[in-house]
Design a protein around this motif. Structure first.
Motif, mmCIF file in Angstrom:
data_model
loop_
_atom_site.group_PDB
_atom_site.id
_atom_site.type_symbol
_atom_site.label_atom_id
_atom_site.label_comp_id
_atom_site.label_asym_id
_atom_site.label_seq_id
_atom_site.Cartn_x
_atom_site.Cartn_y
_atom_site.Cartn_z
ATOM 1 N N GLU A 191 0.848 -1.184 0.000
ATOM 2 C CA GLU A 191 0.000 0.000 0.000
ATOM 3 C C GLU A 191 0.884 1.234 0.000
ATOM 4 O O GLU A 191 1.881 1.286 0.730
ATOM 5 N N LEU A 192 0.518 2.193 -0.787
ATOM 6 C CA LEU A 192 1.222 3.473 -0.806
ATOM 7 C C LEU A 192 0.204 4.574 -0.565
ATOM 8 O O LEU A 192 -0.862 4.593 -1.205
ATOM 9 N N GLU A 193 0.531 5.491 0.326
ATOM 10 C CA GLU A 193 -0.386 6.581 0.631
ATOM 11 C C GLU A 193 0.382 7.889 0.694
ATOM 12 O O GLU A 193 1.499 7.954 1.235
ATOM 13 N N ALA A 194 -0.223 8.935 0.159
ATOM 14 C CA ALA A 194 0.360 10.279 0.217
ATOM 15 C C ALA A 194 -0.761 11.284 0.389
ATOM 16 O O ALA A 194 -1.772 11.227 -0.316
ATOM 17 N N ARG A 195 -0.592 12.165 1.343
ATOM 18 C CA ARG A 195 -1.491 13.308 1.538
ATOM 19 C C ARG A 195 -0.614 14.503 1.826
ATOM 20 O O ARG A 195 0.052 14.572 2.864
ATOM 21 N N LYS A 196 -0.547 15.458 0.888
ATOM 22 C CA LYS A 196 0.441 16.533 0.997
ATOM 23 C C LYS A 196 -0.106 17.800 0.360
ATOM 24 O O LYS A 196 -0.716 17.765 -0.702
ATOM 25 N N SER A 197 0.127 18.939 1.035
ATOM 26 C CA SER A 197 -0.181 20.219 0.409
ATOM 27 C C SER A 197 0.913 20.536 -0.595
ATOM 28 O O SER A 197 2.038 20.023 -0.515
ATOM 29 N N LEU A 198 0.622 21.409 -1.547
ATOM 30 C CA LEU A 198 1.563 21.714 -2.619
ATOM 31 C C LEU A 198 2.446 22.921 -2.303
ATOM 32 O O LEU A 198 3.089 23.458 -3.202
ATOM 33 N N ASP A 199 2.507 23.311 -1.040
ATOM 34 C CA ASP A 199 3.333 24.466 -0.689
ATOM 35 C C ASP A 199 4.827 24.194 -0.846
ATOM 36 O O ASP A 199 5.634 25.118 -0.847
ATOM 37 N N PHE A 200 5.210 22.910 -0.990
ATOM 38 C CA PHE A 200 6.629 22.609 -1.196
ATOM 39 C C PHE A 200 7.078 23.032 -2.600
ATOM 40 O O PHE A 200 8.277 23.214 -2.847
ATOM 41 N N ILE A 201 6.122 23.179 -3.522
ATOM 42 C CA ILE A 201 6.475 23.658 -4.857
ATOM 43 C C ILE A 201 6.768 25.156 -4.816
ATOM 44 O O ILE A 201 7.768 25.629 -5.345
ATOM 45 N N SER A 202 5.891 25.867 -4.153
ATOM 46 C CA SER A 202 6.061 27.314 -3.988
ATOM 47 C C SER A 202 5.194 27.727 -2.805
ATOM 48 O O SER A 202 4.030 27.296 -2.710
ATOM 49 N N PRO A 203 5.710 28.554 -1.904
ATOM 50 C CA PRO A 203 4.956 28.910 -0.694
ATOM 51 C C PRO A 203 3.868 29.955 -0.940
ATOM 52 O O PRO A 203 3.646 30.833 -0.109
ATOM 53 N N THR A 204 3.186 29.868 -2.073
ATOM 54 C CA THR A 204 2.109 30.805 -2.350
ATOM 55 C C THR A 204 0.832 30.323 -1.657
ATOM 56 O O THR A 204 0.686 29.136 -1.348
ATOM 57 N N ASN A 205 -0.099 31.253 -1.423
ATOM 58 C CA ASN A 205 -1.346 30.882 -0.768
ATOM 59 C C ASN A 205 -2.133 29.864 -1.585
ATOM 60 O O ASN A 205 -2.772 28.969 -1.043
ATOM 61 N N ALA A 206 -2.090 30.013 -2.916
ATOM 62 C CA ALA A 206 -2.846 29.095 -3.772
ATOM 63 C C ALA A 206 -2.382 27.656 -3.579
ATOM 64 O O ALA A 206 -3.193 26.738 -3.419
ATOM 65 N N LEU A 207 -1.066 27.444 -3.581
ATOM 66 C CA LEU A 207 -0.541 26.084 -3.414
ATOM 67 C C LEU A 207 -0.616 25.622 -1.969
ATOM 68 O O LEU A 207 -0.756 24.433 -1.692
ATOM 69 N N LYS A 208 -0.519 26.561 -1.038
ATOM 70 C CA LYS A 208 -0.623 26.204 0.374
ATOM 71 C C LYS A 208 -2.016 25.666 0.691
ATOM 72 O O LYS A 208 -2.184 24.800 1.558
ATOM 73 N N ASN A 209 -3.016 26.162 -0.021
ATOM 74 C CA ASN A 209 -4.390 25.736 0.208
ATOM 75 C C ASN A 209 -4.822 24.611 -0.712
ATOM 76 O O ASN A 209 -6.011 24.308 -0.812
ATOM 77 N N THR A 210 -3.863 24.011 -1.415
ATOM 78 C CA THR A 210 -4.157 22.877 -2.303
ATOM 79 C C THR A 210 -3.511 21.622 -1.728
ATOM 80 O O THR A 210 -2.317 21.601 -1.459
ATOM 81 N N THR A 211 -4.321 20.601 -1.532
ATOM 82 C CA THR A 211 -3.827 19.322 -1.021
ATOM 83 C C THR A 211 -4.157 18.218 -2.010
ATOM 84 O O THR A 211 -5.296 18.135 -2.499
ATOM 85 N N VAL A 212 -3.181 17.410 -2.324
ATOM 86 C CA VAL A 212 -3.410 16.238 -3.163
ATOM 87 C C VAL A 212 -3.230 14.994 -2.302
ATOM 88 O O VAL A 212 -2.424 14.984 -1.361
ATOM 89 N N TYR A 213 -3.992 13.980 -2.588
ATOM 90 C CA TYR A 213 -3.841 12.733 -1.849
ATOM 91 C C TYR A 213 -4.116 11.564 -2.775
ATOM 92 O O TYR A 213 -4.878 11.664 -3.739
ATOM 93 N N ALA A 214 -3.449 10.480 -2.473
ATOM 94 C CA ALA A 214 -3.621 9.261 -3.265
ATOM 95 C C ALA A 214 -3.262 8.072 -2.404
ATOM 96 O O ALA A 214 -2.371 8.153 -1.544
#
Length: 935
Positions: free
Chosen positions: A770-793
């Motif tokens: 099993e592989l699981e990931a739940r992470k906000s995208l602020d590691f790409i760029s610390p902008t508010n848009a990416l900080k408030n975006t979470t991807v999970y799989a």
């Protein structure tokens, strides 16, 4: 449930609502409160008796047996909170903002003192830092390999009920919007607890629980445990689902919601049904489809009835065979919930109540269903009218450090279905087939629970009493068959010269009661670095009755001896075939299908269990949770009529179920886990009873096997966990399961009639990752848009093999195959994004389940697999009216790919040329708009 009882329940609930509305406190609208839980930073154990106070004042509260506290009556503003507990560092939390008429939630993780120095050490943190730290601690400190979702995450999701919530849990997927599959293992190998009490199967012909019962806004948390610990029931292999509902609300509230939905395959189209009554919209039949009181007994019918009595009984049967055409209405969904909490004069004394009512009505059309296999070539059109009503009433009372809760759930599902079938069969006949089928299912679950501290050293006592009732009623399932010679223009003739389960009227009722009692005790002990000892016992008793009759009219001997008269009547349309004038003329004789001796049965089962468990903190980084559970199980299944000795079931056995869970904190953010456990899968009553049920959709009988044995499963798990920050996770897990006597279903086709029944495979193995990931995208760029975006799989990949029993006498085709119900892969993925300072949210979900073996091959019929589907759901939510209201637009199953189940003729697990189709259909995409408002 009788109507008078329903009225009493409604009256009682209405009275409680009025009382609840009266004890709202106007003063609470000008002040606010702080509430939360205090836990140990290393173990997540609740701390009983910790002092939480406002700095510089005498205002404060002590935590109760659940570690919870409430500080009420605070004027709006920002405060600093102090947390003190013997043996722990004092914690100072600043910037805790209180708003008028609102609740500030603050969970706190406290750290043990590092020395015995008398000087007080104060750890300082802000409100945000403290909240993140507590969430982070809960994530890391689970004693077993598990995945879950808290109420805070549920609030931000589009989920309406627990079935929706389960779609977001790693390794889980949901079938038919209510049945759960974990790690690719079918629902047959999963179990569930609601507020700590075992949930029975809600289905008549399978072991499964319908998880769409509890509204998501009333779920405190939901966890799927994938490795066993001694304090949990041992009857599972895939996962154990824990649903904890809210008991004491944080503040007074009233919430109502309304939703309407459009289905592309159904809404606005012609909807065919049998007779419809106003009570159907409220989830209750009006009684006209029940077997009438005073109806002739089986013995009386067998001995022969007088003409007068015969005709009177025939007239008493449900005889409205008209097909009514209406327009399918949009889906309707209404929710109402109210919560009231009252703080007593003494600190720690609180009384709270939550009442929730739900209503849902939907009308679905499944058109052009293909069934093409082994000489059958049918097209079905299925129309299902469904009403679902539910009620939840939870009461909670805390006094001092003690807590008592009384939780109740009632759910009723009313499914009224009409099926029309055309095509030809393997006997050389064109077919017109009609089925009117009503199923009424109800679940009532009540539990009384107490939590109490023992002494001053952190010991706790928990006890619970629970009652459950399940009803599954099929009143007047009517079926009629017309045939003619294939390819001719002859008139279709009703087949009423012999009565079988395929063309009779079924009256069946299943009732099950369950009673359970449990007690658990835990206490800290001085062993190694830090340890907790836990012990407990449980007893569960279930009793079931299932009564069924198959009755119906046949042409009298006089009609059968006159071919012209027979053909004239048999060619009548269905609406006039059983008219009163024909009954009064003596055209029909009442008949009853000769039952298999055990079609009706009674059953009971008792489980007694006890366990011992140690939670050892061997070092600051190494934690070892181990122990054993002993379960003694006794079950009896007895036919209600004439008994074949082989149909009686009596099983009595005791199992020792050891388990061990090891966790190593490689760093502050990384866990390494390893686990072993022994678990079970016991046969359900339905799987043991030889009661025979004809499934007119599958064109097969379903029947149990009284010689089934329990399954023993050895489970091995390892896991790597990385927590980048609170609420986020990256993990990789490996698992191996060894099944002894796995319970599986197959096509028993030794005779001309296909029977779906059960057997024990010799052995089966499943291994996977099993592989699981739940992470906000602020590691790409610390902008508010990416900080408030979470991807999970989360992805589960599994390989399974099962070996059929040797020299068993079973009509099985292959020696080796995949484990039935095991998916080779499960994929769940999603994206969430918040806009406009969290006032608007967007969610998208993707799901795909690999091809699963549903039924093992018999001598003639091949293995049955399903075809993978890509499922995409999306939601847009907008908060309005100063945040008190919310509008949501949902799109479900946007791609609307076909559901297909096929007989794998070439055994390549792919749906290709030469394979037969058991069923193939679309359910339509669904688009829903909803509005909720909270006072």
């Amino acid at each position: 449930m009788k109507l008078i009882h329903v009225k009493k329940i409604i009256y009682a609930i209405s009275t409680l609502m009025v009382v609840a509305l009266l004890f709202g406190d106007a003063y609470a609208q000008t002040t606010g409160k702080i509430t939360g839980k205090v836990i140990d930073q290393k173990t997540s154990e609740t701390l009983i008796g910790a002092t939480v106070s406002i700095e510089g004042t005498t205002t404060g509260a002590a935590t109760d047996v659940d570690g919870k506290y409430t500080i009420a009556g605070l004027k709006p503003g920002k405060y600093t909170i102090l947390v003190r507990y013997i043996g722990y560092q004092t914690k100072s939390i600043s910037d805790v903002e209180v708003k008028a008429g609102d609740v500030t939630n603050l969970d706190i993780a406290a750290a043990a003192s590092q020395s015995t120095a008398l000087k007080e050490v104060v750890v300082k943190a802000t409100y945000r830092q403290a909240s993140v730290a507590s969430l982070y601690a809960v994530q890391k400190n689970s004693i077993s390999i598990s995945d879950g979702i808290s109420s805070e995450i549920i609030k931000r999701s589009p989920d309406r009920n627990t079935a929706d919530v389960l779609k977001r849990v790693s390794g889980a997927t949901v079938q038919d919007n209510k049945f759960v599959v974990i790690r690719g293992l079918s629902d047959r190998y999963n179990s569930a607890l609601l507020d700590g009490a075992p949930l029975p199967s809600t289905e008549n012909n399978r072991k499964a629980f319908s998880f769409d019962i509890v509204p998501s806004n009333l779920v405190e948390n939901l966890t799927i445990t994938k490795t066993a610990t001694p304090d949990n029931p041992g009857d599972f292999a895939g996962g154990l689902i824990h649903i904890q509902t809210k008991d004491l609300p944080d503040q007074n509230f009233i919430t109502f919601g309304i939703a309407g939905g459009y289905n592309t395959a159904s809404t606005g189209k012609n909807f065919i049904s049998g007779p419809r009554n106003a009570s159907d919209y409220f989830g209750f039949d009006n009684g006209k489809r029940q077997l009438p009181n005073g109806f002739a007994s089986t013995e009386q019918i067998s001995n022969g009835l007088s003409d007068q009595v015969n005709n009177a009984n025939l007239r008493a049967l449900p005889n409205d065979w008209n097909r009514y055409v209406n327009t399918a209405l949009p889906t309707q969904n209404y929710q109402f919930s109210i919560g009231r909490v009252h703080d007593g004069k003494e600190s720690g004394n609180r009384f709270g109540a939550i009442l929730a009512l739900t209503y849902r009505n939907q009308q679905n059309i499944y058109s052009d269903i293909k069934r093409e296999f082994y000489g059958y070539d049918y097209t079905d059109n299925n129309y299902k009218f469904s009403t679902n009503i539910g009620a939840l009433l939870n009461l909670g009372y805390t006094f001092g450090k003690n807590k008592i809760t009384f939780k109740n759930v009632y759910n009723r599902i009313y499914d009224d279905q009409y099926l029309g079938r055309t095509g030809h069969n393997n006997s050389g006949f064109d077919v017109n087939y009609y089925a009117f089928d009503l199923q009424q299912k109800a679940l009532l679950k009540s539990s009384l629970e107490g939590n109490h501290p023992i002494g001053e050293k952190g010991a706790k006592l928990n006890w619970e009493l629970s009652y459950g009732n399940i009803l599954n009623d099929q009143p007047g399932q009517r079926k009629a068959l017309y045939t003619r010679a294939e390819g001719t223009n002859d008139p279709f003739l009703a087949q009423l010269t012999s009565l079988t389960k395929e063309n009779s009227t079924l009256f069946g009722k299943l009732k099950e009661d369950s009673y359970s009692a449990a007690v658990n005790y835990s206490m800290p002990v001085k062993l190694f670095n830090q340890s907790t000892f836990k012990a407990g016992a449980l007893t569960l008793y279930r009793t079931r009755t299932y009564d069924v009759r198959f009755v119906g009219p046949l042409f009298s001997q006089a009609v059968q001896s006159d071919p012209d008269r027979l053909n004239e009547i048999a060619s009548r349309p269905l609406s006039t075939l059983f008219s009163t004038d024909l009954i009064n003329q003596g055209v029909y004789r009442l008949n009853e299908v000769a039952l298999i001796p055990s079609d009706s049965y009674s059953a009971n089962a008792r489980t007694n269990a006890g366990y011992l468990m140690l939670d050892n903190k061997l070092t600051a980084k190494l934690r070892f949770v181990w122990g054993a559970r002993v379960e003694q199980f006794n079950t009896n299944v007895t036919p209600n009529s004439y008994q074949n000795p082989g149909d009686n079931v009596h099983q009595d056995y005791t199992d020792v179920l050891p388990s061990a869970n090891l966790t190593y904190n490689l760093t502050e953010k990384i866990n390494l886990r390893a686990s072993y456990s022994r678990t079970l899968a016991r046969p359900e009553f339905r799987e043991l009873a030889t009661s025979s049920y004809f499934d007119y959709e599958l064109l097969a009988f379903q029947q149990g096997t009284p010689t089934l044995k329990r399954t023993k499963i050895d489970n091995f798990d390892v896991r790597f966990e990385l927590f980048p920050s609170a609420g986020q996770i990256l993990s990789v897990s490996g698992f191996y399961k060894k099944f002894h006597n796995a319970i599986e279903a197959f096509n028993n086709d030794a005779t001309s009639t296909r029977i779906i029944t059960y057997f024990n495979s010799d052995k089966a193995n499943v291994y996977g990752v099993e592989l699981e990931a739940r992470k906000s995208l602020d590691f790409i760029s610390p902008t508010n848009a990416l900080k408030n975006t979470t991807v999970y799989a989360n992805v589960s990949i599994a390989k399974s093999t099962a070996k059929n029993p040797v020299n068993s006498g079973l009509n099985l085709k292959f020696d080796e195959r995949p484990l039935i119900g095991q998916a080779p892969y499960v994929i769940n993925a999603g994206l969430t994004h918040a806009f406009l300072n969290n006032k608007m949210t967007f969610n998208a979900l993707y799901n795909r389940v690999g091809p699963r073996l549903n039924l093992a091959a018999g001598g003639q019929y091949a293995n049955v697999y399903d075809v993978p589907r890509n499922v995409i759901d999306a939601q847009l939510g907008l908060k309005v009216l100063k945040g008190k209201g919310e509008v949501k637009i949902n799109a479900g199953d946007i791609l609307n790919q076909r559901y297909t189940f096929f007989f794998d003729q070439n055994n390549n697990k792919k749906y290709d040329a030469g394979d037969y189709t058991q069923s193939s259909y679309r359910v339509g995409a669904t688009y829903t708009a909803s509005f909720t408002y909270t006072l």
